[in-house]
Write a protein that holds these residues in place. Sequence first.
Motif, PDB file in Angstrom:
ATOM      1  N   GLY A 290       0.808  -1.208   0.000  1.00 34.60           N
ATOM      2  CA  GLY A 290       0.000   0.000   0.000  1.00 34.60           C
ATOM      3  C   GLY A 290       0.841   1.258   0.000  1.00 34.60           C
ATOM      4  O   GLY A 290       1.910   1.311   0.612  1.00 34.60           O
ATOM      5  N   THR A 291       0.361   2.279  -0.709  1.00 33.45           N
ATOM      6  CA  THR A 291       1.003   3.593  -0.755  1.00 33.45           C
ATOM      7  C   THR A 291      -0.026   4.652  -0.387  1.00 33.45           C
ATOM      8  O   THR A 291      -1.154   4.629  -0.902  1.00 33.45           O
ATOM      9  CB  THR A 291       1.572   3.883  -2.147  1.00 33.45           C
ATOM     10  N   LEU A 292       0.349   5.555   0.507  1.00 41.76           N
ATOM     11  CA  LEU A 292      -0.480   6.694   0.867  1.00 41.76           C
ATOM     12  C   LEU A 292       0.234   7.969   0.452  1.00 41.76           C
ATOM     13  O   LEU A 292       1.419   8.164   0.781  1.00 41.76           O
ATOM     14  CB  LEU A 292      -0.752   6.724   2.378  1.00 41.76           C
ATOM     15  N   VAL A 301       3.628   6.907   3.060  1.00 46.72           N
ATOM     16  CA  VAL A 301       4.236   5.585   3.095  1.00 46.72           C
ATOM     17  C   VAL A 301       4.247   5.079   1.664  1.00 46.72           C
ATOM     18  O   VAL A 301       3.287   5.279   0.915  1.00 46.72           O
ATOM     19  CB  VAL A 301       3.484   4.621   4.039  1.00 46.72           C
ATOM     20  N   ASP A 302       5.351   4.449   1.259  1.00 48.51           N
ATOM     21  CA  ASP A 302       5.520   4.056  -0.135  1.00 48.51           C
ATOM     22  C   ASP A 302       5.695   2.542  -0.230  1.00 48.51           C
ATOM     23  O   ASP A 302       6.673   1.989   0.276  1.00 48.51           O
ATOM     24  CB  ASP A 302       6.743   4.762  -0.725  1.00 48.51           C
ATOM     25  N   SER A 303       4.740   1.887  -0.848  1.00 49.49           N
ATOM     26  CA  SER A 303       4.793   0.445  -1.097  1.00 49.49           C
ATOM     27  C   SER A 303       5.080  -0.353   0.172  1.00 49.49           C
ATOM     28  O   SER A 303       5.927  -1.251   0.188  1.00 49.49           O
ATOM     29  CB  SER A 303       5.847   0.129  -2.166  1.00 49.49           C
ATOM     30  N   THR A 332      -3.228   3.876  -2.860  1.00 54.69           N
ATOM     31  CA  THR A 332      -3.106   2.937  -3.974  1.00 54.69           C
ATOM     32  C   THR A 332      -2.672   1.588  -3.428  1.00 54.69           C
ATOM     33  O   THR A 332      -1.996   1.503  -2.395  1.00 54.69           O
ATOM     34  CB  THR A 332      -2.090   3.411  -5.031  1.00 54.69           C
ATOM     35  N   VAL A 333      -3.087   0.530  -4.123  1.00 53.00           N
ATOM     36  CA  VAL A 333      -2.759  -0.834  -3.723  1.00 53.00           C
ATOM     37  C   VAL A 333      -2.087  -1.539  -4.892  1.00 53.00           C
ATOM     38  O   VAL A 333      -2.581  -1.474  -6.027  1.00 53.00           O
ATOM     39  CB  VAL A 333      -4.018  -1.605  -3.285  1.00 53.00           C
ATOM     40  N   ASP A 334      -0.962  -2.190  -4.610  1.00 50.55           N
ATOM     41  CA  ASP A 334      -0.250  -2.993  -5.610  1.00 50.55           C
ATOM     42  C   ASP A 334      -0.329  -4.464  -5.223  1.00 50.55           C
ATOM     43  O   ASP A 334      -0.154  -4.823  -4.051  1.00 50.55           O
ATOM     44  CB  ASP A 334       1.221  -2.584  -5.695  1.00 50.55           C
TER      45      ASP A 334
END
Length: 360
Positions: A290-292, A301-303, A332-334
């Motif tokens: 997750g990325t905010l 927060v990145d990945s 976003t969700v990867d």
Amino acid sequence: MDRRQVLAGAAAGLAVGAAGCVDSFTSLDGVSYGREPALVADRPDAIYYPTHTEEMATGGMAMTDDGLAVSVSYTFPHRFWRVFNRDGGYEAEQFGVESDDAVHIMANIWDAETGVVLPVSSVDIAARGGNNVDERETVYAMLSQRMGFHYGDNYHLDGDDTYTVDITIGATTARRFGDFDGRFGDPQTVTIDLDYSEATRNELTYETYEDRQGEPGALDPMSMEMDGMSMPTGRVRELDGTALGTGLADDIRYAAAVLTADRFGDAPYLAVTAATRYNELVIPSMGLAGTLTDSDGEAVVDSASLEPALDPELGFHYGTPVPDATGEETATVDVTTPPQVARHEGYETAFFETPTVELS
């Protein structure tokens, strides 16, 4: 394919209707194994209506010392798919019915008080009885349109008999919150005495779906009850806290929220659910990040890896602490690893694309 020697219980069936029935078994000797229609030739890379459903017979139920309800049911042996990583890509491989398969065994496991399913444990089944059957095997975590999340596999039987079955639920690998904290950390075993009757199995019915098979969509989950207790199918639960939005990609529906309840610790907690597009059944065994991003486009927060978690209110989800989160961010969700859970027909072609999903 690992061979399973196990039992099944004969009791009241969970009817799914008999329209378009396929011929039932007549004997384990010389039978044409399996009674499934041919797969749809051009299946979509998505969730689709399967060719058929099968009636189930309920077996037995027991409780662990840790408050978990465990039920066992069975139906005809049938094809299913497991996920493998080959040549750098993931694909589903079909496991068909073998000559000594007699039934498909299904185990449901959930917290009796909250109804939260437990999709993050190993499950072993040991069966004793029949003609010197005494074997322990690990079954597969599975997704089914009618049953939702469960554990199961095709099994060999050795005729009509009463079998003693030990079902061992391994220690959960998920982070636990609230009343789940400190629970499910040790293996738990229940014993169920089950009667198997070939005649009862032979009377189970099929329903086929010639008018819908292969089309995008899904059957409704069945309503299941055993010993007066409803068996949950593992529907995803709504998130508390500050919602960050929802998104849909590859037939997976995502939702995210930032929570600050004390049970999640001192830092704000980012929770993400992943569920099937239709009926919103939980999808376990994924790798998610997750990325905010704040209003200035800076990553709070990145990945960050989102870990599997269990909570009495949120149920099964993925999450991580994010000290600087406010709930005002864009999420976003990867997908770092597609769902590794085994699939029943209708799910085997879905969930293999891994797009980045922006929630809104």
